[in-house]
Design an enzyme around this catalytic site. Sequence first.
Site, PDB file in Angstrom:
ATOM      1  CE  LYS A  57      -3.267  -2.176  -0.675  1.00  0.00           C
ATOM      2  NZ  LYS A  57      -3.605  -1.984  -2.073  1.00  0.00           N
ATOM      3  N   GLY A  59       2.403   2.402  -2.817  1.00  0.00           N
ATOM      4  CA  GLY A  59       2.552   2.936  -4.168  1.00  0.00           C
ATOM      5  C   GLY A  59       3.284   1.988  -5.104  1.00  0.00           C
ATOM      6  CG  HIS A 104       4.747  -6.436  -0.666  1.00  0.00           C
ATOM      7  ND1 HIS A 104       4.801  -5.154  -1.148  1.00  0.00           N
ATOM      8  CD2 HIS A 104       3.522  -6.914  -1.034  1.00  0.00           C
ATOM      9  CE1 HIS A 104       3.671  -4.869  -1.784  1.00  0.00           C
ATOM     10  NE2 HIS A 104       2.887  -5.925  -1.738  1.00  0.00           N
ATOM     11  CG  PHE A 232      -5.105   8.942  -7.972  1.00  0.00           C
ATOM     12  CD1 PHE A 232      -4.786   7.679  -7.488  1.00  0.00           C
ATOM     13  CD2 PHE A 232      -6.441   9.346  -7.937  1.00  0.00           C
ATOM     14  CE1 PHE A 232      -5.766   6.837  -6.984  1.00  0.00           C
ATOM     15  CE2 PHE A 232      -7.418   8.517  -7.434  1.00  0.00           C
ATOM     16  CZ  PHE A 232      -7.074   7.261  -6.945  1.00  0.00           C
ATOM     17  CG  MET A 235      -1.980   5.762 -13.231  1.00  0.00           C
ATOM     18  SD  MET A 235      -0.564   5.186 -12.307  1.00  0.00           S
ATOM     19  CE  MET A 235      -0.684   3.426 -12.506  1.00  0.00           C
ATOM     20  N   GLY A 264      -5.523   7.898  -3.509  1.00  0.00           N
ATOM     21  CA  GLY A 264      -4.232   8.454  -3.906  1.00  0.00           C
ATOM     22  C   GLY A 264      -3.928   9.795  -3.258  1.00  0.00           C
TER      23      GLY A 264
HETATM   24  P1  A3P Z   1      -5.001   4.613  -1.412  1.00  0.00           P
HETATM   25  O1  A3P Z   1      -5.668   3.330  -1.024  1.00  0.00           O
HETATM   26  O2  A3P Z   1      -4.645   5.468  -0.227  1.00  0.00           O
HETATM   27  O3  A3P Z   1      -5.742   5.381  -2.446  1.00  0.00           O
HETATM   28  P2  A3P Z   1       0.044  -0.450  -3.746  1.00  0.00           P
HETATM   29  O4  A3P Z   1       0.168  -0.406  -5.222  1.00  0.00           O
HETATM   30  O5  A3P Z   1       1.360  -0.551  -3.035  1.00  0.00           O
HETATM   31  O6  A3P Z   1      -0.954  -1.469  -3.294  1.00  0.00           O
HETATM   32  O7  A3P Z   1      -0.492   0.985  -3.264  1.00  0.00           O
HETATM   33  C1  A3P Z   1      -1.832   1.364  -3.464  1.00  0.00           C
HETATM   34  C2  A3P Z   1      -1.975   2.821  -3.066  1.00  0.00           C
HETATM   35  O8  A3P Z   1      -1.272   3.644  -4.024  1.00  0.00           O
HETATM   36  C3  A3P Z   1      -3.433   3.258  -3.100  1.00  0.00           C
HETATM   37  O9  A3P Z   1      -3.583   4.231  -2.064  1.00  0.00           O
HETATM   38  C4  A3P Z   1      -3.520   3.880  -4.489  1.00  0.00           C
HETATM   39  O10 A3P Z   1      -4.600   4.745  -4.678  1.00  0.00           O
HETATM   40  C5  A3P Z   1      -2.190   4.596  -4.552  1.00  0.00           C
HETATM   41  N1  A3P Z   1      -1.833   4.978  -5.936  1.00  0.00           N
HETATM   42  C6  A3P Z   1      -1.803   4.154  -7.007  1.00  0.00           C
HETATM   43  N2  A3P Z   1      -1.507   4.873  -8.117  1.00  0.00           N
HETATM   44  C7  A3P Z   1      -1.341   6.157  -7.734  1.00  0.00           C
HETATM   45  C8  A3P Z   1      -1.041   7.378  -8.417  1.00  0.00           C
HETATM   46  N3  A3P Z   1      -0.890   7.414  -9.734  1.00  0.00           N
HETATM   47  N4  A3P Z   1      -0.951   8.524  -7.685  1.00  0.00           N
HETATM   48  C9  A3P Z   1      -1.141   8.490  -6.351  1.00  0.00           C
HETATM   49  N5  A3P Z   1      -1.449   7.371  -5.640  1.00  0.00           N
HETATM   50  C10 A3P Z   1      -1.541   6.217  -6.316  1.00  0.00           C
END
Ligand code: A3P
Length: 301
Positions: A57, A59, A104, A232, A235, A264
Site C-alpha cells: 500500500k 505505491g 514486499h 492518479f 491511472m 491516492g
Molecule cells: P489509497 O488506497 O490510499 O488510495 P500499492 O500499489 O502498493 O498497493 O499501493 C496502493 C496505493 O497507491 C493506493 O492508495 C492507491 O490509490 C495509490 N496509488 C496508485 N496509483 C497512484 C497514483 N498514480 N498517484 C497516487 N497514488 C496512487
Amino acid sequence: MAQLVEVRNDDGSFLKLKKYDDRYYIHRFVGNVKDHLAAIDVMNVREDDTFILSYPKSGTHWTFTLASMLRTGETIYRGSPTFLDFTDMETIDNLPSPRVFASHMTFDFMPKQVKEGKGKVVAIFRNLKDVMSSLYAFGKIMDHPDFLSRYQFTWKGLLELHMKGQIFCGFWFEYIQNWDNVRREHQGNNIMYLMYEDMIQDLRSHVQKLALFLGVSFGPGFLDKVTEKCTFRNMATEATKTFTQSDLWNELPKSKTIPIYRKGEVGDWKNYFTVAQNEHFDKVYNEKMKNSSFDFRFESW
Ligand code: A3P
C-alpha cells in the site's frame, strides 16, 4: 519450513499468514517460503532488471507503472507487477526483458547478484498512517469468499495486529529499520529511494530522476507523457481497466476492476484514526523512529 498460522485479536479480527524463521509472509508466498527464498537468492539477474520494493500500500503499482513505461519506452498500462514473492522461479526466468518485478520483501532478501550491484532497485516508501488506512480500505474492497476466509479485520483490530507485528509483511517499523541499515551499509549505487508524498507533490521531477537512475534517455515530450499517464486521475480511470484475472487477482473484488486505485492522497488517515488512536500512534511512532534516517510526511501541503 513455513507454517500456516492464524493471528487473532479480541474483537475477532484475524489474518491467515505464512510464518517462517520468525517472520510473517502473505499466504500466497510461493510454497514453503524457505525453498523460494533460496531460489531468489541465486536468481539469474539481468542488467536491465528492475525491482520495485515496497511495504504493501505504499505505491507499488504506481512505481511499477512508471518504471515499466520508462524501461519499455511505451506508455502502456500493464496491470499488476510480477511479484518475486508470489511467482515461481521458472516463470520468472522465462519472462522477456526488460523485466520489472515487485516485492514486499526488504533488500536483504533480494538475489545475491542484486546485492552485488546488478540490476536496479527502486524502493518506495509511504507514511504509515496512510498505509494502514489504505490497507484497511483494501480489505473492504475485496469481498471474495477466499479473501474473507483469510483476512477480516475491523479498523481497531488492524491497528492492534499491526502494533503486535502480526501482519502481512511484518511490523512496518522493523521494515523501515531494515532499510535504515541498507542505507547505511549498501556499497553499490543501484538503489533509488522514493517517497510517495514527494511524488504526489511533484511527479514530473520524479519521472526525470527515475529515467536518469534507470539509465534510459528520452526527450521531455516522452517524460511529460509518462507523467500525464501516471497521475492518479488517469491511472484510476485507465489503468483500472487493465484488470485481468491473473494469479495475483484470482480473488476478485466485487467491482471486477483492479482494486488498487482508491484515493491516492496524503492525509486520508484522518478519516480513520480517532483522536485517541492517533495520540497513541504518535507516541509509539516517535519512540520507534527516533534514530531513523527516514522523515515521513503525514500531511498534504
Ligand atoms: P489509497 O488506497 O490510499 O488510495 P500499492 O500499489 O502498493 O498497493 O499501493 C496502493 C496505493 O497507491 C493506493 O492508495 C492507491 O490509490 C495509490 N496509488 C496508485 N496509483 C497512484 C497514483 N498514480 N498517484 C497516487 N497514488 C496512487
